[in-house]
Design a protein around this motif. Sequence first.
Motif, PDB file in Angstrom:
ATOM      1  N   ASP A   1       8.751   7.296   1.515  1.00 46.45           N
ATOM      2  CA  ASP A   1       7.746   7.686   0.518  1.00 46.45           C
ATOM      3  C   ASP A   1       6.835   8.778   1.060  1.00 46.45           C
ATOM      4  N   LEU A   2       6.451   8.676   2.334  1.00 45.66           N
ATOM      5  CA  LEU A   2       5.596   9.699   2.931  1.00 45.66           C
ATOM      6  C   LEU A   2       6.368  10.993   3.168  1.00 45.66           C
TER       7      LEU A   2
ATOM      8  N   PRO B   1       0.833  -1.213   0.000  1.00 46.82           N
ATOM      9  CA  PRO B   1       0.000   0.000   0.000  1.00 46.82           C
ATOM     10  C   PRO B   1       0.861   1.254   0.000  1.00 46.82           C
ATOM     11  N   VAL B   2       0.420   2.242  -0.753  1.00 49.03           N
ATOM     12  CA  VAL B   2       1.158   3.501  -0.837  1.00 49.03           C
ATOM     13  C   VAL B   2       0.439   4.538   0.029  1.00 49.03           C
ATOM     14  N   PRO B   3       1.125   5.108   1.008  1.00 41.62           N
ATOM     15  CA  PRO B   3       0.465   6.122   1.836  1.00 41.62           C
ATOM     16  C   PRO B   3       0.129   7.361   1.015  1.00 41.62           C
TER      17      PRO B   3
ATOM     18  N   ARG C   1      -4.911  12.364   1.791  1.00 43.10           N
ATOM     19  CA  ARG C   1      -6.142  11.746   2.289  1.00 43.10           C
ATOM     20  C   ARG C   1      -6.034  11.279   3.730  1.00 43.10           C
ATOM     21  N   GLU C   2      -4.818  11.112   4.213  1.00 43.62           N
ATOM     22  CA  GLU C   2      -4.610  10.626   5.573  1.00 43.62           C
ATOM     23  C   GLU C   2      -3.661  11.566   6.308  1.00 43.62           C
TER      24      GLU C   2
END
Length: 368
Positions: A192-193, A176-178, A182-183
């Motif tokens: 990545d984040l 899953p890609v953060p 949206r979060e």
Amino acid sequence: MYVAVKGGERAIDNAHRLLAHARRGDPAVPEVAPAQIREQLTLAVDRVMTEGSLYDRDLAAIAIKQARGDLVEAAFLVRAFRTTLPRFGASEPVDTGAMQVARRVSATFKDIPGGQVLGPTFDYTHRLVDFLLEAGADVPEPAHAPAGETAMPRVTDLLGADDLIERNPPGDPDAPVPDLTREPLDLPAGRDLRLQNLARGDEGFILALGYSTQRGFGRSHPFAGEIRLGEVEVEFVAEDVGFAVPLGEITVTECQMVNQFKGSATEPPRFTRGYGLAFGHCERKTMGMALVDRALRAEELGEEVKAPAQDEEFVLMHSDNVQATGFVEHLKLPHYVDFQAELGLIRQMRREIAERQAGGEPLKEAAE
């Protein structure tokens, strides 16, 4: 809010009219159109798209006009609009190696496959105000490179072929890609984040942090391995056909920094990486981003964390100019009740101190 004050709603309506009047300026001067902003203030448009997390040149141009040139406010407007859009899914990772290059420079090698492509840049200008722009002088046509495809392998790939730079870990297509849009941000954050956060972050803040790493506040001895600007294709996997289909092309800037690393007991000496990617022509942003990205990898690489740019919480929680604007500018809004409570408390404390002084109690003890 001010609406609670008697006559507040009427005052706010008038403030809106005053804002529109101030935005328009002198009616004798021709009004600027969003198309002019889109085509002639392209770097401002690119910054607003990047920090607003939405690639839409027309929308960014309108937001800049609405915000009277305040790029932080314009990014705020774009983000707000973005929340109203439907979401169909995630695109495939873009291949910057296949970029249609408009500009490509390397500070590490003079002669690189594909050559140096200077492109549109301020780097070789004299930084003198050009008053011919006021007169509307004709713009000369640029010389175009001969047609044809020229291979332009990444400089980091050339170093990687000789095992002189750390390898990029293989990606897991099923992981899953953060999504920071949206979060909410959660710490500790993966790389990545962090890169999402830096891309959306305020350019001035990221630039200052990157500069701090060069001045000694962080472990950094960087070389600009490669900076490239150009068009990349965006693809989306359509479920009904079962394969990726092209949606179009977008302009991006990519920066790969090459940093020194002394190695370890188990690893031979290799260069390490810092990375930046942003919408449009945003070299300053992506260079600062790559410097900070490398600084934030200090713990991962076994380095001591002691500088602001290496502190994940400090960097990620303070880089977002929209969030920072909300926290700072909310101080303009009414805080009458809060202030009256503080005012009453300090007056009470002063009365108590005065009473103790009147009774012969020393001021120091009274204050304690």
